[in-house]
Design a protein around this motif. Sequence first.
Motif, PDB file in Angstrom:
ATOM      1  N   GLN A 189       0.975  -0.879  -0.275  1.00  0.00           N
ATOM      2  CA  GLN A 189       0.245  -0.002   0.242  1.00  0.00           C
ATOM      3  C   GLN A 189       0.717   0.829   0.244  1.00  0.00           C
ATOM      4  O   GLN A 189       0.464   2.488  -0.767  1.00  0.00           O
ATOM      5  N   TYR A 190       1.712   1.479   0.943  1.00  0.00           N
ATOM      6  CA  TYR A 190       2.595   2.292   0.891  1.00  0.00           C
ATOM      7  C   TYR A 190       4.165   2.273  -0.200  1.00  0.00           C
ATOM      8  O   TYR A 190       4.619   3.279   0.302  1.00  0.00           O
ATOM      9  N   GLY A 191       4.125   1.044  -0.759  1.00  0.00           N
ATOM     10  CA  GLY A 191       5.191   0.941  -1.696  1.00  0.00           C
ATOM     11  C   GLY A 191       6.649   1.269  -0.823  1.00  0.00           C
ATOM     12  O   GLY A 191       7.295   2.135  -1.242  1.00  0.00           O
ATOM     13  N   ILE A 192       6.819   0.149   0.447  1.00  0.00           N
ATOM     14  CA  ILE A 192       7.643  -0.023   1.033  1.00  0.00           C
ATOM     15  C   ILE A 192       8.301  -1.650   1.357  1.00  0.00           C
ATOM     16  O   ILE A 192       7.115  -1.426   1.235  1.00  0.00           O
ATOM     17  N   ALA A 193       9.169  -1.285   1.988  1.00  0.00           N
ATOM     18  CA  ALA A 193       9.531  -2.794   1.629  1.00  0.00           C
ATOM     19  C   ALA A 193       8.835  -3.491   3.406  1.00  0.00           C
ATOM     20  O   ALA A 193       8.385  -2.206   4.087  1.00  0.00           O
ATOM     21  N   VAL A 194       8.541  -4.532   3.546  1.00  0.00           N
ATOM     22  CA  VAL A 194       7.681  -5.544   4.534  1.00  0.00           C
ATOM     23  C   VAL A 194       9.282  -4.771   5.466  1.00  0.00           C
ATOM     24  O   VAL A 194       8.253  -4.711   6.860  1.00  0.00           O
ATOM     25  N   THR A 195       9.991  -5.040   6.177  1.00  0.00           N
ATOM     26  CA  THR A 195      11.361  -4.261   6.835  1.00  0.00           C
ATOM     27  C   THR A 195      11.447  -3.223   6.956  1.00  0.00           C
ATOM     28  O   THR A 195      10.870  -2.553   8.417  1.00  0.00           O
ATOM     29  N   ALA A 196      10.775  -2.253   6.401  1.00  0.00           N
ATOM     30  CA  ALA A 196      10.712  -0.517   7.049  1.00  0.00           C
ATOM     31  C   ALA A 196       9.403  -0.550   7.220  1.00  0.00           C
ATOM     32  O   ALA A 196       9.463   0.420   8.497  1.00  0.00           O
ATOM     33  N   VAL A 197       8.049  -1.576   7.453  1.00  0.00           N
ATOM     34  CA  VAL A 197       6.470  -1.725   8.169  1.00  0.00           C
ATOM     35  C   VAL A 197       7.530  -1.880   9.338  1.00  0.00           C
ATOM     36  O   VAL A 197       6.642  -1.146  10.569  1.00  0.00           O
ATOM     37  N   THR A 198       7.923  -2.682   9.216  1.00  0.00           N
ATOM     38  CA  THR A 198       8.514  -3.485  11.028  1.00  0.00           C
ATOM     39  C   THR A 198       9.078  -1.771  11.565  1.00  0.00           C
ATOM     40  O   THR A 198       8.931  -2.423  12.385  1.00  0.00           O
ATOM     41  N   ASN A 199      10.314  -1.120  11.248  1.00  0.00           N
ATOM     42  CA  ASN A 199      10.855  -0.164  11.668  1.00  0.00           C
ATOM     43  C   ASN A 199       9.937   0.413  12.391  1.00  0.00           C
ATOM     44  O   ASN A 199      10.686   1.486  13.370  1.00  0.00           O
ATOM     45  N   HIS A 200       9.232   1.023  10.949  1.00  0.00           N
ATOM     46  CA  HIS A 200       7.926   1.850  11.679  1.00  0.00           C
ATOM     47  C   HIS A 200       6.806   2.091  12.511  1.00  0.00           C
ATOM     48  O   HIS A 200       7.119   3.057  13.232  1.00  0.00           O
ATOM     49  N   LEU A 201       6.897   0.324  12.007  1.00  0.00           N
ATOM     50  CA  LEU A 201       5.625   0.228  13.775  1.00  0.00           C
ATOM     51  C   LEU A 201       6.488  -0.153  15.014  1.00  0.00           C
ATOM     52  O   LEU A 201       6.141   0.949  16.007  1.00  0.00           O
ATOM     53  N   ALA A 202       7.938  -0.296  15.201  1.00  0.00           N
ATOM     54  CA  ALA A 202       8.549  -0.355  17.040  1.00  0.00           C
ATOM     55  C   ALA A 202       9.108   1.503  16.748  1.00  0.00           C
ATOM     56  O   ALA A 202       8.673   1.736  18.182  1.00  0.00           O
ATOM     57  N   TRP A 203       9.356   2.032  16.255  1.00  0.00           N
ATOM     58  CA  TRP A 203       9.418   3.400  16.218  1.00  0.00           C
ATOM     59  C   TRP A 203       8.140   4.336  17.001  1.00  0.00           C
ATOM     60  O   TRP A 203       8.557   4.575  17.901  1.00  0.00           O
ATOM     61  N   ALA A 204       7.530   3.920  16.102  1.00  0.00           N
ATOM     62  CA  ALA A 204       5.751   4.431  16.841  1.00  0.00           C
ATOM     63  C   ALA A 204       5.599   3.500  17.975  1.00  0.00           C
ATOM     64  O   ALA A 204       4.669   4.915  18.955  1.00  0.00           O
ATOM     65  N   ARG A 205       5.728   3.194  18.530  1.00  0.00           N
ATOM     66  CA  ARG A 205       5.167   1.731  19.586  1.00  0.00           C
ATOM     67  C   ARG A 205       6.153   2.888  20.614  1.00  0.00           C
ATOM     68  O   ARG A 205       6.214   2.698  21.399  1.00  0.00           O
ATOM     69  N   ARG A 206       7.389   3.000  20.095  1.00  0.00           N
ATOM     70  CA  ARG A 206       8.007   3.112  21.692  1.00  0.00           C
ATOM     71  C   ARG A 206       7.978   4.509  21.800  1.00  0.00           C
ATOM     72  O   ARG A 206       8.274   5.464  22.860  1.00  0.00           O
ATOM     73  N   MET A 207       7.601   5.796  20.444  1.00  0.00           N
ATOM     74  CA  MET A 207       7.230   6.994  20.936  1.00  0.00           C
ATOM     75  C   MET A 207       6.459   7.055  21.438  1.00  0.00           C
ATOM     76  O   MET A 207       5.979   8.104  22.379  1.00  0.00           O
ATOM     77  N   LEU A 208       4.588   5.598  21.383  1.00  0.00           N
ATOM     78  CA  LEU A 208       3.769   6.362  21.901  1.00  0.00           C
ATOM     79  C   LEU A 208       4.384   6.414  23.969  1.00  0.00           C
ATOM     80  O   LEU A 208       3.171   6.314  24.187  1.00  0.00           O
ATOM     81  N   ARG A 209       4.670   5.586  23.445  1.00  0.00           N
ATOM     82  CA  ARG A 209       5.303   4.213  24.831  1.00  0.00           C
ATOM     83  C   ARG A 209       5.844   5.935  25.717  1.00  0.00           C
ATOM     84  O   ARG A 209       5.476   5.700  26.611  1.00  0.00           O
ATOM     85  N   GLY A 210       6.548   6.911  25.264  1.00  0.00           N
ATOM     86  CA  GLY A 210       7.151   8.088  25.766  1.00  0.00           C
ATOM     87  C   GLY A 210       5.861   8.614  25.793  1.00  0.00           C
ATOM     88  O   GLY A 210       6.655   9.983  26.659  1.00  0.00           O
ATOM     89  N   CYS A 211       5.259   9.315  24.715  1.00  0.00           N
ATOM     90  CA  CYS A 211       4.570  10.440  25.044  1.00  0.00           C
ATOM     91  C   CYS A 211       2.923   9.334  26.183  1.00  0.00           C
ATOM     92  O   CYS A 211       2.543  10.348  26.566  1.00  0.00           O
ATOM     93  N   VAL A 212       2.899   8.892  26.375  1.00  0.00           N
ATOM     94  CA  VAL A 212       1.741   8.226  27.694  1.00  0.00           C
ATOM     95  C   VAL A 212       3.195   8.347  28.746  1.00  0.00           C
ATOM     96  O   VAL A 212       2.288   8.987  29.502  1.00  0.00           O
ATOM     97  N   GLU A 213       4.313   8.141  29.263  1.00  0.00           N
ATOM     98  CA  GLU A 213       4.963   8.169  30.586  1.00  0.00           C
ATOM     99  C   GLU A 213       4.782  10.205  30.573  1.00  0.00           C
ATOM    100  O   GLU A 213       5.103  10.069  31.587  1.00  0.00           O
ATOM    101  N   ALA A 214       5.501  10.662  29.432  1.00  0.00           N
ATOM    102  CA  ALA A 214       5.063  12.299  29.667  1.00  0.00           C
ATOM    103  C   ALA A 214       3.761  12.273  30.138  1.00  0.00           C
ATOM    104  O   ALA A 214       3.433  13.344  31.078  1.00  0.00           O
ATOM    105  N   ARG A 215       2.716  11.761  29.574  1.00  0.00           N
ATOM    106  CA  ARG A 215       1.204  12.232  30.307  1.00  0.00           C
ATOM    107  C   ARG A 215       1.116  11.980  31.658  1.00  0.00           C
ATOM    108  O   ARG A 215       0.611  12.549  32.234  1.00  0.00           O
ATOM    109  N   LEU A 216       2.172  10.320  32.106  1.00  0.00           N
ATOM    110  CA  LEU A 216       1.532  10.398  33.326  1.00  0.00           C
ATOM    111  C   LEU A 216       3.045  10.718  34.119  1.00  0.00           C
ATOM    112  O   LEU A 216       2.105  11.035  35.739  1.00  0.00           O
ATOM    113  N   ARG A 217       3.632  11.439  33.492  1.00  0.00           N
ATOM    114  CA  ARG A 217       4.941  12.207  34.759  1.00  0.00           C
ATOM    115  C   ARG A 217       4.363  13.242  35.202  1.00  0.00           C
ATOM    116  O   ARG A 217       4.395  13.717  36.301  1.00  0.00           O
ATOM    117  N   GLY A 218       2.825  13.954  34.311  1.00  0.00           N
ATOM    118  CA  GLY A 218       2.275  15.187  35.270  1.00  0.00           C
ATOM    119  C   GLY A 218       1.856  15.297  36.294  1.00  0.00           C
ATOM    120  O   GLY A 218       1.824  16.193  36.636  1.00  0.00           O
TER     121      GLY A 218
END
Length: 235
Positions: A189-218
């Motif tokens: 769909q996005y014209g990228i490699a399957v490994t890129a999909v894996t990397n994008h998801l790993a990045w987003a999930r890691r960043m989401l956890r950081g966003c959750v932590e930032a919200r709760l830290r406050g």
Amino acid sequence: MDPDTAIGGLRDRFPSTRHSLFAAVTEAGTLPAEALEQVAAIYWKPVYKYVRLQWRKDNEAAKDLTQSFFASALERDFFRQFDPAKASFRTYLRMAVDRFAANEYAAANRLKRGGAAVPASLTDDFEPADGETPETVFQREWQRQVFALAIEDLRAYSERAGKQLPFQIFAAYDLAEGERPAYSALAAQYGIAVTAVTNHLAWARRMLRGCVEARLRGVTAGEQELHREMRSLWS
């Protein structure tokens, strides 16, 4: 490896962490509006749903009581009295809602001549699941709201950082309402490699956890409570 999809590196910076409200309590002057908004942003919906079920309020009455609680109850002494050794701030706030609602109920009854008020019936726009208690509804809505805010933080950060594609893939996969698409389908769909999909998801999930932590830290008082709330959120 494509540096835009790699995990780690200089470009993978978390959104700025929110300062703890409890740190602001110890400072002189009035509590900053931003600090109080951190509490309201996470807890308004959980408190509203809790009030509806626990105190048998209809939609408008529950909104009014919830708004009154956040408008008048959250003062400096409210946060100073919180002891993280006894309970989480989440539990402390829910107990404060009960005290506030009980006081409001007693005050309303004093205005009536010779009779107790009859609790309202819940309307059909809010029906808890079978077996749900007010406490479990509060917990569920807290989880939902923290994740909803964190996802919005991630979306906004992804736009600012030029990482729209990782967020789009994350939304298409992790936020899919039905069956999740295959990695190969997303790659096509996005014209990228399957490994890129894996990397994008790993990045987003890691960043989401950081966003959750930032919200709760406050809205937590120190690292121990923050870690407990993080565990509770994912439990």
